[in-house]
Design an enzyme around this catalytic site. Structure first.
Site, PDB file in Angstrom:
ATOM      1  N   LYS A 148       0.888  -1.800   0.037  1.00 47.89           N
ATOM      2  CA  LYS A 148      -0.184   0.527   0.572  1.00 47.89           C
ATOM      3  C   LYS A 148       0.740   0.805  -0.220  1.00 47.89           C
ATOM      4  O   LYS A 148       2.138   1.030   0.397  1.00 47.89           O
ATOM      5  CB  LYS A 148      -0.947  -0.440   1.260  1.00 47.89           C
ATOM      6  CG  LYS A 148       0.035   0.766   2.455  1.00 47.89           C
ATOM      7  CD  LYS A 148      -1.292   0.706   3.639  1.00 47.89           C
ATOM      8  CE  LYS A 148      -0.438   1.233   4.686  1.00 47.89           C
ATOM      9  NZ  LYS A 148      -1.781   2.015   5.542  1.00 47.89           N
ATOM     10  N   HIS A 178      -2.153  -4.780   5.514  1.00 48.55           N
ATOM     11  CA  HIS A 178      -1.324  -6.866   6.303  1.00 48.55           C
ATOM     12  C   HIS A 178      -2.337  -7.222   7.303  1.00 48.55           C
ATOM     13  O   HIS A 178      -2.323  -7.908   8.452  1.00 48.55           O
ATOM     14  CB  HIS A 178       0.133  -6.650   7.429  1.00 48.55           C
ATOM     15  CG  HIS A 178      -0.575  -5.183   7.980  1.00 48.55           C
ATOM     16  ND1 HIS A 178      -0.390  -3.288   7.056  1.00 48.55           N
ATOM     17  CD2 HIS A 178      -0.577  -4.724   9.082  1.00 48.55           C
ATOM     18  CE1 HIS A 178      -0.724  -2.483   7.980  1.00 48.55           C
ATOM     19  NE2 HIS A 178      -0.172  -3.601   9.257  1.00 48.55           N
ATOM     20  N   LYS A 182      -4.223 -11.210   9.694  1.00 47.66           N
ATOM     21  CA  LYS A 182      -3.382 -11.250  11.227  1.00 47.66           C
ATOM     22  C   LYS A 182      -4.467 -12.522  11.745  1.00 47.66           C
ATOM     23  O   LYS A 182      -5.777 -13.113  10.791  1.00 47.66           O
ATOM     24  CB  LYS A 182      -3.945 -10.138  12.087  1.00 47.66           C
ATOM     25  CG  LYS A 182      -3.718  -9.291  11.500  1.00 47.66           C
ATOM     26  CD  LYS A 182      -3.880  -7.669  12.367  1.00 47.66           C
ATOM     27  CE  LYS A 182      -3.276  -6.449  12.934  1.00 47.66           C
ATOM     28  NZ  LYS A 182      -1.751  -7.055  13.182  1.00 47.66           N
ATOM     29  N   GLU A 216      -4.697   4.397  17.168  1.00 44.73           N
ATOM     30  CA  GLU A 216      -3.394   4.322  17.315  1.00 44.73           C
ATOM     31  C   GLU A 216      -2.975   5.168  17.810  1.00 44.73           C
ATOM     32  O   GLU A 216      -3.688   6.561  18.835  1.00 44.73           O
ATOM     33  CB  GLU A 216      -2.667   4.230  15.842  1.00 44.73           C
ATOM     34  CG  GLU A 216      -2.814   3.359  15.275  1.00 44.73           C
ATOM     35  CD  GLU A 216      -2.482   4.152  13.238  1.00 44.73           C
ATOM     36  OE1 GLU A 216      -1.011   3.531  13.315  1.00 44.73           O
ATOM     37  OE2 GLU A 216      -2.499   5.046  13.133  1.00 44.73           O
ATOM     38  N   ASP A 235      -5.933   6.627   4.431  1.00 46.36           N
ATOM     39  CA  ASP A 235      -4.284   5.809   4.300  1.00 46.36           C
ATOM     40  C   ASP A 235      -4.980   5.097   5.519  1.00 46.36           C
ATOM     41  O   ASP A 235      -4.561   3.656   5.448  1.00 46.36           O
ATOM     42  CB  ASP A 235      -4.004   6.809   5.746  1.00 46.36           C
ATOM     43  CG  ASP A 235      -2.227   6.038   6.159  1.00 46.36           C
ATOM     44  OD1 ASP A 235      -1.625   5.479   5.188  1.00 46.36           O
ATOM     45  OD2 ASP A 235      -2.011   5.975   7.867  1.00 46.36           O
ATOM     46  N   HIS A 240      -7.469  -0.464   5.078  1.00 47.60           N
ATOM     47  CA  HIS A 240      -8.028  -1.898   6.008  1.00 47.60           C
ATOM     48  C   HIS A 240      -9.871  -1.403   7.186  1.00 47.60           C
ATOM     49  O   HIS A 240      -9.531  -2.634   7.438  1.00 47.60           O
ATOM     50  CB  HIS A 240      -7.115  -1.390   7.539  1.00 47.60           C
ATOM     51  CG  HIS A 240      -5.234  -1.175   7.374  1.00 47.60           C
ATOM     52  ND1 HIS A 240      -4.906  -1.975   6.181  1.00 47.60           N
ATOM     53  CD2 HIS A 240      -4.710  -0.389   7.806  1.00 47.60           C
ATOM     54  CE1 HIS A 240      -3.570  -1.957   6.263  1.00 47.60           C
ATOM     55  NE2 HIS A 240      -3.409  -0.274   6.794  1.00 47.60           N
ATOM     56  N   LYS A 331      -4.801   8.881  15.037  1.00 52.92           N
ATOM     57  CA  LYS A 331      -3.807   9.029  15.502  1.00 52.92           C
ATOM     58  C   LYS A 331      -3.589   9.506  16.763  1.00 52.92           C
ATOM     59  O   LYS A 331      -4.837  10.902  17.586  1.00 52.92           O
ATOM     60  CB  LYS A 331      -2.919   9.674  14.710  1.00 52.92           C
ATOM     61  CG  LYS A 331      -2.943   8.252  12.629  1.00 52.92           C
ATOM     62  CD  LYS A 331      -1.822   9.170  12.892  1.00 52.92           C
ATOM     63  CE  LYS A 331      -1.724   8.253  11.090  1.00 52.92           C
ATOM     64  NZ  LYS A 331      -0.971   6.813  11.718  1.00 52.92           N
TER      65      LYS A 331
HETATM   66  P1  NAD Z   1      11.685   3.222   2.338  1.00 53.43           P
HETATM   67  O1  NAD Z   1      12.580   4.887   1.285  1.00 53.43           O
HETATM   68  O2  NAD Z   1      12.299   3.295   3.835  1.00 53.43           O
HETATM   69  O3  NAD Z   1      12.915   2.675   1.262  1.00 53.43           O
HETATM   70  C1  NAD Z   1      12.508   2.871  -0.505  1.00 53.43           C
HETATM   71  C2  NAD Z   1      13.751   1.467  -0.900  1.00 53.43           C
HETATM   72  O4  NAD Z   1      13.432   1.308  -2.846  1.00 53.43           O
HETATM   73  C3  NAD Z   1      15.090   1.574  -0.856  1.00 53.43           C
HETATM   74  O5  NAD Z   1      15.295  -0.168  -0.459  1.00 53.43           O
HETATM   75  C4  NAD Z   1      14.818   2.472  -1.591  1.00 53.43           C
HETATM   76  O6  NAD Z   1      17.089   2.184  -2.240  1.00 53.43           O
HETATM   77  C5  NAD Z   1      14.525   1.410  -3.549  1.00 53.43           C
HETATM   78  N1  NAD Z   1      14.555   3.009  -4.061  1.00 53.43           N
HETATM   79  C6  NAD Z   1      14.508   4.077  -4.529  1.00 53.43           C
HETATM   80  N2  NAD Z   1      14.383   4.090  -5.506  1.00 53.43           N
HETATM   81  C7  NAD Z   1      14.807   2.930  -6.413  1.00 53.43           C
HETATM   82  C8  NAD Z   1      15.221   3.333  -7.734  1.00 53.43           C
HETATM   83  N3  NAD Z   1      15.172   4.144  -8.761  1.00 53.43           N
HETATM   84  N4  NAD Z   1      15.628   1.757  -8.195  1.00 53.43           N
HETATM   85  C9  NAD Z   1      15.861   0.586  -7.271  1.00 53.43           C
HETATM   86  N5  NAD Z   1      15.668   0.810  -5.711  1.00 53.43           N
HETATM   87  C10 NAD Z   1      14.875   1.677  -5.611  1.00 53.43           C
HETATM   88  O7  NAD Z   1      10.244   3.621   2.354  1.00 53.43           O
HETATM   89  P2  NAD Z   1       9.424   1.846   2.691  1.00 53.43           P
HETATM   90  O8  NAD Z   1       9.071   2.781   4.187  1.00 53.43           O
HETATM   91  O9  NAD Z   1      10.265   0.460   3.000  1.00 53.43           O
HETATM   92  O10 NAD Z   1       8.413   1.853   2.057  1.00 53.43           O
HETATM   93  C11 NAD Z   1       9.100   0.740   1.013  1.00 53.43           C
HETATM   94  C12 NAD Z   1       7.086   0.295   0.007  1.00 53.43           C
HETATM   95  O11 NAD Z   1       6.278   0.134   1.806  1.00 53.43           O
HETATM   96  C13 NAD Z   1       5.958   2.694  -0.072  1.00 53.43           C
HETATM   97  O12 NAD Z   1       5.877   2.174  -1.188  1.00 53.43           O
HETATM   98  C14 NAD Z   1       5.488   2.271   1.412  1.00 53.43           C
HETATM   99  O13 NAD Z   1       4.305   3.212   0.818  1.00 53.43           O
HETATM  100  C15 NAD Z   1       4.806   0.636   1.588  1.00 53.43           C
HETATM  101  N6  NAD Z   1       5.140   0.396   3.327  1.00 53.43           N
HETATM  102  C16 NAD Z   1       6.016   1.290   3.975  1.00 53.43           C
HETATM  103  C17 NAD Z   1       5.437   0.656   5.398  1.00 53.43           C
HETATM  104  C18 NAD Z   1       6.354   0.993   6.049  1.00 53.43           C
HETATM  105  O14 NAD Z   1       6.062   0.803   7.557  1.00 53.43           O
HETATM  106  N7  NAD Z   1       7.631   1.746   6.362  1.00 53.43           N
HETATM  107  C19 NAD Z   1       4.421   0.316   5.801  1.00 53.43           C
HETATM  108  C20 NAD Z   1       3.383   0.003   4.437  1.00 53.43           C
HETATM  109  C21 NAD Z   1       3.699   0.075   3.596  1.00 53.43           C
END
Ligand code: NAD
Length: 484
Positions: A148, A178, A182, A216, A235, A240, A331
């Site tokens: 998402k 996710h 659960k 939250e 969000d 969810h 939140k």
């Molecule tokens: P982040 O910014 O921490 O990590 C991004 C990753 O993408 C890094 O590994 C980076 O190297 C890679 N990346 C960026 N540009 C790139 C490119 N051009 N080529 C190859 N790799 C590239 O992001 P995150 O928090 O890990 O989130 C990732 C995805 O998961 C997003 O879509 C976010 O919305 C979703 N998401 C995250 C969470 C969370 O808890 N972090 C929860 C739900 C959904």
């Protein structure tokens, strides 16, 4: 108890964004736990692929540290960690360029299950899908997992679906929510469709109303700028809460199979009535002496984005006509708690003299932080003194009866990733479901914009704005208290 875990086949799992926050916090520690429970067949490999320039040894070290930080109690066994990280590989890949793709092609095996987890910004999904094909890394049996947010409205969700559909069949696409991973969410289906007791009562003749709360305690903190483009409706509600609503309200599928379940969920979303403006309350948390306001966190003093939303909706079908569903999420509320409350109608007439109370059965389903299920039933208060009635919770979690298996701490992510490897899409959202959910959500968001709606302020640590309480009070009902 004998555990009946369905085995997984040997696999290659590529995690695009393998160095990111989600990969380090959830995906890799989850996979490690699966490795510990012998769910990662020998020879299986996890391949991190991201922009960061490093080699496989560097990646193994990064994941050792991630497991130590986020892996929980299991993260102490050094020998197991070493065996696990030996199965990790890393290739620097540029989603928008050509770097790394040839190497990835040479590494991937087509004779085992292969899956590609897009743990990157959605704006890169199209680039990844396109390159997986042009470099002949994915084939018709490959699976892709997407995170998402799946779009920010109907139009963008459609565009994202169309992009993925250019290269993958719907049967290859796993859209993660996710909440569906659960344990209690799945138990909800077992309770509904594995017992005679509930289903005959699961309708507008016997159910007074249903509440779904996802509360939250955290604010938007460091993600303020991102969150301000989204808000609680996009969000949380669109995905969810909507998924929980579907599982509670859907008709019985003919079998527990991906499309049978998703067909029924889709019918629920399509039967959702438009929500009247006076049936939605939006809020923003206010500042207090220790903590900044939502607007401070969002770095926009005039932001109208909601950090809280409560609404009352109805499902227009024979089963549910006239039964209100109250949804709320926010939140900086008083406790972290996700729960579903099914309030049955009161008994209507008491045969017990002096018993003024309106007794009603209530089924409470907790999703987090603890998972559990209780059914409130009315019994005689033990002891002398006549026929006094009390309401007591009947614990349906059965932790004691089932022993350690009942406390299966399997995190939602690890369960869902293993379902991807098994090729089971039941707990993933189908493209048409996501689009239908946006089609219901979009007019609500557009309505706020058109009316210039300003969210109500609420105190941090409260249950949200006063108006959200009134949403139920004025109908003679009240929210279940938010508590851990
Ligand atoms: P982040 O910014 O921490 O990590 C991004 C990753 O993408 C890094 O590994 C980076 O190297 C890679 N990346 C960026 N540009 C790139 C490119 N051009 N080529 C190859 N790799 C590239 O992001 P995150 O928090 O890990 O989130 C990732 C995805 O998961 C997003 O879509 C976010 O919305 C979703 N998401 C995250 C969470 C969370 O808890 N972090 C929860 C739900 C959904």
């Amino acid at each position: 108890m004998v555990s009946r875990v369905i085995p997984v086949e040997e696999f290659d799992l590529v995690i695009f964004g393998g160095t990111g926050d989600l990969a380090r916090r959830k995906i890799l520690p989850g996979l490690f736990r699966r490795f510990l429970s012998n769910q990662m067949p020998a020879g299986s490999r996890i391949i991190g692929a991201a922009r960061t320039d490093m080699d496989s040894d560097g990646y193994r070290q990064m994941i050792r540290e991630a497991i130590a930080e986020f892996g929980g109690d299991e993260s102490k066994d050094k020998e197991c960690i070493e065996k696990f990280v030996a199965q990790l590989h890393y290739i620097p890949v540029d989603a928008k360029g050509t770097g790394g793709w040839e190497e990835l092609h040479d590494l991937i095996r087509f004779e085992v299950v292969n899956a590609f987890y897009f743990s990157v910004a959605p704006s890169l999904f199209g680039d990844l899908a396109e390159r997986l094909h042009s470099f002949k890394i994915a084939d018709d049996d490959s699976r892709v997992v997407v995170e998402k947010p799946f779009g920010r409205d109907l139009e963008t969700a459609k565009a994202l679906n169309a992009t993925l559909a250019e290269h993958f069949d719907e049967s290859q696409i796993y859209r993660i929510d996710h909440y569906l991973g659960k344990e209690t969410v799945q138990n909800l289906m077992a309770v509904r469709f594995g017992n005679m007791l509930f289903e005959p009562l699961w309708n507008n003749h016997y159910v007074d109303h249903i509440q779904i709360t996802v509360a939250e305690t955290v604010g938007v903190g460091g993600r303020g700028a991102y969150y301000d483009q989204s808000g609680a409706m996009r969000d949380m509600v669109q995905n969810h809460l909507m998924q929980l609503l579907c599982l509670i309200a859907m008709e019985s599928p003919s079998m527990f199979d991906a499309d049978a379940v998703r067909d029924e969920k889709l019918k629920v979303i399509r039967a959702l009535q438009a929500v009247e403006p006076h049936h939605i309350v939006r809020g923003q948390y206010d500042a207090n002496k220790d903590s900044p306001s939502y607007r401070d966190d969002a770095e926009d003093p005039r932001s109208h984005t909601e950090s809280f939303v409560a609404l009352r909706c109805e499902i227009a079908n024979w089963r549910w006509a006239g039964v209100p569903f109250y949804l709320r999420t926010g939140k900086k509320l008083k406790a972290r708690s996700s729960e579903i409350i099914v309030v049955f109608k009161d008994i209507g007439h008491s045969i017990f003299p002096g018993d003024e109370k309106r007794h009603r059965n209530i089924l409470s389903i907790q999703l987090q932080p603890n998972e559990g299920m209780q059914l409130q039933v009315t019994i005689k208060e033990p002891g002398p003194g006549g026929m006094r009635l009390i309401d007591v919770p009947l614990d349906m979690t059965f932790a004691e009866a089932l022993g350690p298996d009942a406390e299966d701490s399997t995190d939602a992510y690890e369960r869902l990733i293993m379902d991807v490897i098994r090729g089971n899409q039941t707990l993933f959202m189908r493209g048409d479901e996501v689009e239908a959910a946006w089609a219901w959500t979009d007019p609500l968001i557009e309505g706020w914009k058109a009316r210039g709606d300003v969210p109500k302020l609420y105190d941090q640590g409260s249950s949200g704005p006063e108006d959200a309480l009134m949403l139920m009070h004025r109908e003679g009902r009240r929210w279940h208290e938010i508590k851990e």
